[in-house]
Design a protein around this motif. Sequence first.
Motif, PDB file in Angstrom:
ATOM      1  N   GLY A 146      13.048  -5.629  22.049  1.00 13.91           N
ATOM      2  CA  GLY A 146      13.573  -4.637  21.120  1.00 13.91           C
ATOM      3  C   GLY A 146      13.455  -5.081  19.670  1.00 13.91           C
ATOM      4  O   GLY A 146      13.073  -4.294  18.795  1.00 13.91           O
ATOM      5  N   LEU A 147      13.771  -6.339  19.410  1.00 11.81           N
ATOM      6  CA  LEU A 147      13.662  -6.857  18.041  1.00 11.81           C
ATOM      7  C   LEU A 147      12.219  -6.851  17.554  1.00 11.81           C
ATOM      8  O   LEU A 147      11.953  -6.506  16.386  1.00 11.81           O
ATOM      9  N   PHE A 148      11.293  -7.219  18.432  1.00 14.09           N
ATOM     10  CA  PHE A 148       9.889  -7.212  18.038  1.00 14.09           C
ATOM     11  C   PHE A 148       9.407  -5.790  17.776  1.00 14.09           C
ATOM     12  O   PHE A 148       8.616  -5.561  16.864  1.00 14.09           O
ATOM     13  N   LEU A 149       9.864  -4.824  18.578  1.00  6.52           N
ATOM     14  CA  LEU A 149       9.482  -3.436  18.336  1.00  6.52           C
ATOM     15  C   LEU A 149      10.044  -2.921  17.014  1.00  6.52           C
ATOM     16  O   LEU A 149       9.353  -2.224  16.260  1.00  6.52           O
ATOM     17  N   ILE A 150      11.285  -3.267  16.726  1.00  8.67           N
ATOM     18  CA  ILE A 150      11.880  -2.882  15.444  1.00  8.67           C
ATOM     19  C   ILE A 150      11.100  -3.512  14.289  1.00  8.67           C
ATOM     20  O   ILE A 150      10.807  -2.859  13.285  1.00  8.67           O
ATOM     21  N   GLY A 151      10.738  -4.786  14.443  1.00  5.85           N
ATOM     22  CA  GLY A 151       9.935  -5.457  13.421  1.00  5.85           C
ATOM     23  C   GLY A 151       8.572  -4.819  13.241  1.00  5.85           C
ATOM     24  O   GLY A 151       8.080  -4.666  12.113  1.00  5.85           O
ATOM     25  N   ALA A 152       7.944  -4.397  14.349  1.00  6.99           N
ATOM     26  CA  ALA A 152       6.634  -3.746  14.266  1.00  6.99           C
ATOM     27  C   ALA A 152       6.742  -2.414  13.537  1.00  6.99           C
ATOM     28  O   ALA A 152       5.910  -2.098  12.682  1.00  6.99           O
ATOM     29  N   PHE A 153       7.772  -1.625  13.859  1.00 14.54           N
ATOM     30  CA  PHE A 153       7.934  -0.345  13.174  1.00 14.54           C
ATOM     31  C   PHE A 153       8.231  -0.547  11.694  1.00 14.54           C
ATOM     32  O   PHE A 153       7.739   0.205  10.843  1.00 14.54           O
ATOM     33  N   TYR A 154       8.998  -1.571  11.349  1.00 13.69           N
ATOM     34  CA  TYR A 154       9.274  -1.875   9.944  1.00 13.69           C
ATOM     35  C   TYR A 154       7.973  -2.232   9.214  1.00 13.69           C
ATOM     36  O   TYR A 154       7.726  -1.759   8.103  1.00 13.69           O
ATOM     37  N   CYS A 155       7.147  -3.063   9.845  1.00 13.76           N
ATOM     38  CA  CYS A 155       5.895  -3.467   9.209  1.00 13.76           C
ATOM     39  C   CYS A 155       4.946  -2.284   9.058  1.00 13.76           C
ATOM     40  O   CYS A 155       4.250  -2.167   8.044  1.00 13.76           O
ATOM     41  N   PHE A 156       4.895  -1.390  10.061  1.00 12.71           N
ATOM     42  CA  PHE A 156       4.077  -0.187   9.926  1.00 12.71           C
ATOM     43  C   PHE A 156       4.570   0.676   8.764  1.00 12.71           C
ATOM     44  O   PHE A 156       3.778   1.217   7.993  1.00 12.71           O
ATOM     45  N   LYS A 157       5.886   0.781   8.637  1.00 13.50           N
ATOM     46  CA  LYS A 157       6.461   1.590   7.561  1.00 13.50           C
ATOM     47  C   LYS A 157       6.116   0.995   6.191  1.00 13.50           C
ATOM     48  O   LYS A 157       5.762   1.725   5.257  1.00 13.50           O
ATOM     49  N   ARG A 158       6.213  -0.325   6.067  1.00  9.75           N
ATOM     50  CA  ARG A 158       5.856  -0.978   4.799  1.00  9.75           C
ATOM     51  C   ARG A 158       4.372  -0.792   4.488  1.00  9.75           C
ATOM     52  O   ARG A 158       3.990  -0.560   3.342  1.00  9.75           O
ATOM     53  N   SER A 159       3.533  -0.892   5.512  1.00 11.57           N
ATOM     54  CA  SER A 159       2.102  -0.706   5.322  1.00 11.57           C
ATOM     55  C   SER A 159       1.805   0.709   4.830  1.00 11.57           C
ATOM     56  O   SER A 159       0.986   0.896   3.919  1.00 11.57           O
ATOM     57  N   LEU A 160       2.475   1.699   5.402  1.00 10.77           N
ATOM     58  CA  LEU A 160       2.278   3.077   4.948  1.00 10.77           C
ATOM     59  C   LEU A 160       2.770   3.287   3.520  1.00 10.77           C
ATOM     60  O   LEU A 160       2.164   4.048   2.749  1.00 10.77           O
ATOM     61  N   ALA A 161       3.848   2.596   3.161  1.00 13.83           N
ATOM     62  CA  ALA A 161       4.360   2.709   1.797  1.00 13.83           C
ATOM     63  C   ALA A 161       3.348   2.156   0.790  1.00 13.83           C
ATOM     64  O   ALA A 161       3.105   2.770  -0.269  1.00 13.83           O
ATOM     65  N   TYR A 162       2.720   1.022   1.117  1.00 13.37           N
ATOM     66  CA  TYR A 162       1.705   0.472   0.220  1.00 13.37           C
ATOM     67  C   TYR A 162       0.476   1.361   0.176  1.00 13.37           C
ATOM     68  O   TYR A 162      -0.156   1.505  -0.869  1.00 13.37           O
ATOM     69  N   LYS A 163       0.125   1.977   1.292  1.00 13.26           N
ATOM     70  CA  LYS A 163      -1.008   2.895   1.306  1.00 13.26           C
ATOM     71  C   LYS A 163      -0.741   4.100   0.413  1.00 13.26           C
ATOM     72  O   LYS A 163      -1.625   4.533  -0.336  1.00 13.26           O
ATOM     73  N   LYS A 164       0.480   4.626   0.455  1.00 13.61           N
ATOM     74  CA  LYS A 164       0.830   5.751  -0.410  1.00 13.61           C
ATOM     75  C   LYS A 164       0.761   5.356  -1.884  1.00 13.61           C
ATOM     76  O   LYS A 164       0.294   6.126  -2.726  1.00 13.61           O
ATOM     77  N   ARG A 165       1.239   4.148  -2.187  1.00 17.52           N
ATOM     78  CA  ARG A 165       1.161   3.678  -3.582  1.00 17.52           C
ATOM     79  C   ARG A 165      -0.285   3.570  -4.050  1.00 17.52           C
ATOM     80  O   ARG A 165      -0.617   3.930  -5.181  1.00 17.52           O
ATOM     81  N   LEU A 166      -1.147   3.037  -3.149  1.00 19.57           N
ATOM     82  CA  LEU A 166      -2.561   2.929  -3.497  1.00 19.57           C
ATOM     83  C   LEU A 166      -3.182   4.304  -3.727  1.00 19.57           C
ATOM     84  O   LEU A 166      -3.968   4.496  -4.669  1.00 19.57           O
ATOM     85  N   ASP A 167      -2.854   5.250  -2.877  1.00 17.44           N
ATOM     86  CA  ASP A 167      -3.379   6.606  -3.042  1.00 17.44           C
ATOM     87  C   ASP A 167      -2.903   7.220  -4.355  1.00 17.44           C
ATOM     88  O   ASP A 167      -3.664   7.914  -5.037  1.00 17.44           O
ATOM     89  N   GLU A 168      -1.631   6.995  -4.715  1.00 21.76           N
ATOM     90  CA  GLU A 168      -1.102   7.525  -5.975  1.00 21.76           C
ATOM     91  C   GLU A 168      -1.803   6.894  -7.182  1.00 21.76           C
ATOM     92  O   GLU A 168      -2.075   7.565  -8.165  1.00 21.76           O
ATOM     93  N   GLN A 169      -2.090   5.577  -7.079  1.00 25.99           N
ATOM     94  CA  GLN A 169      -2.776   4.915  -8.175  1.00 25.99           C
ATOM     95  C   GLN A 169      -4.216   5.418  -8.303  1.00 25.99           C
ATOM     96  O   GLN A 169      -4.744   5.542  -9.399  1.00 25.99           O
ATOM     97  N   ASP A 170      -4.861   5.680  -7.174  1.00 26.80           N
ATOM     98  CA  ASP A 170      -6.243   6.168  -7.209  1.00 26.80           C
ATOM     99  C   ASP A 170      -6.319   7.563  -7.813  1.00 26.80           C
ATOM    100  O   ASP A 170      -7.294   7.893  -8.497  1.00 26.80           O
ATOM    101  N   GLN A 171      -5.317   8.386  -7.562  1.00 26.11           N
ATOM    102  CA  GLN A 171      -5.321   9.751  -8.090  1.00 26.11           C
ATOM    103  C   GLN A 171      -5.010   9.771  -9.580  1.00 26.11           C
ATOM    104  O   GLN A 171      -5.437  10.663 -10.292  1.00 26.11           O
ATOM    105  N   ALA A 172      -4.245   8.789 -10.042  1.00 25.25           N
ATOM    106  CA  ALA A 172      -3.839   8.781 -11.457  1.00 25.25           C
ATOM    107  C   ALA A 172      -4.935   8.295 -12.371  1.00 25.25           C
ATOM    108  O   ALA A 172      -5.982   7.978 -12.130  1.00 25.25           O
TER     109      ALA A 172
END
Length: 79
Positions: free
Chosen positions: A53-79
């Motif tokens: 359970g802890l590893f699954l929670i950690g995996a979902f957290y890491c996926f969420k952080r990865s998506l957040a950085y991807k969104k930031r990159l997309d916002e920077q590319d559009q600007a």
Amino acid sequence: MNTKQMKHLMTDFKRYAFVLLAVSVFLYIGMLVPAKGGEPGDIQEYAMMGTTGLFLIGAFYCFKRSLAYKKRLDEQDQA
């Protein structure tokens, strides 16, 4: 933070998530395989399920952080 650093962080978090997900799958498979001489409901089973359970929670957290950085990159590319 520049684009190169964010791209590295995005890929790092994605890799961490895949590793945590793979380890949690192996632990879960270990739960399904019956242990020799072990009583059902041993403390070892509870520890493995908790760790899974802890590893699954950690995996979902890491996926969420990865998506957040991807969104930031997309916002920077559009600007």
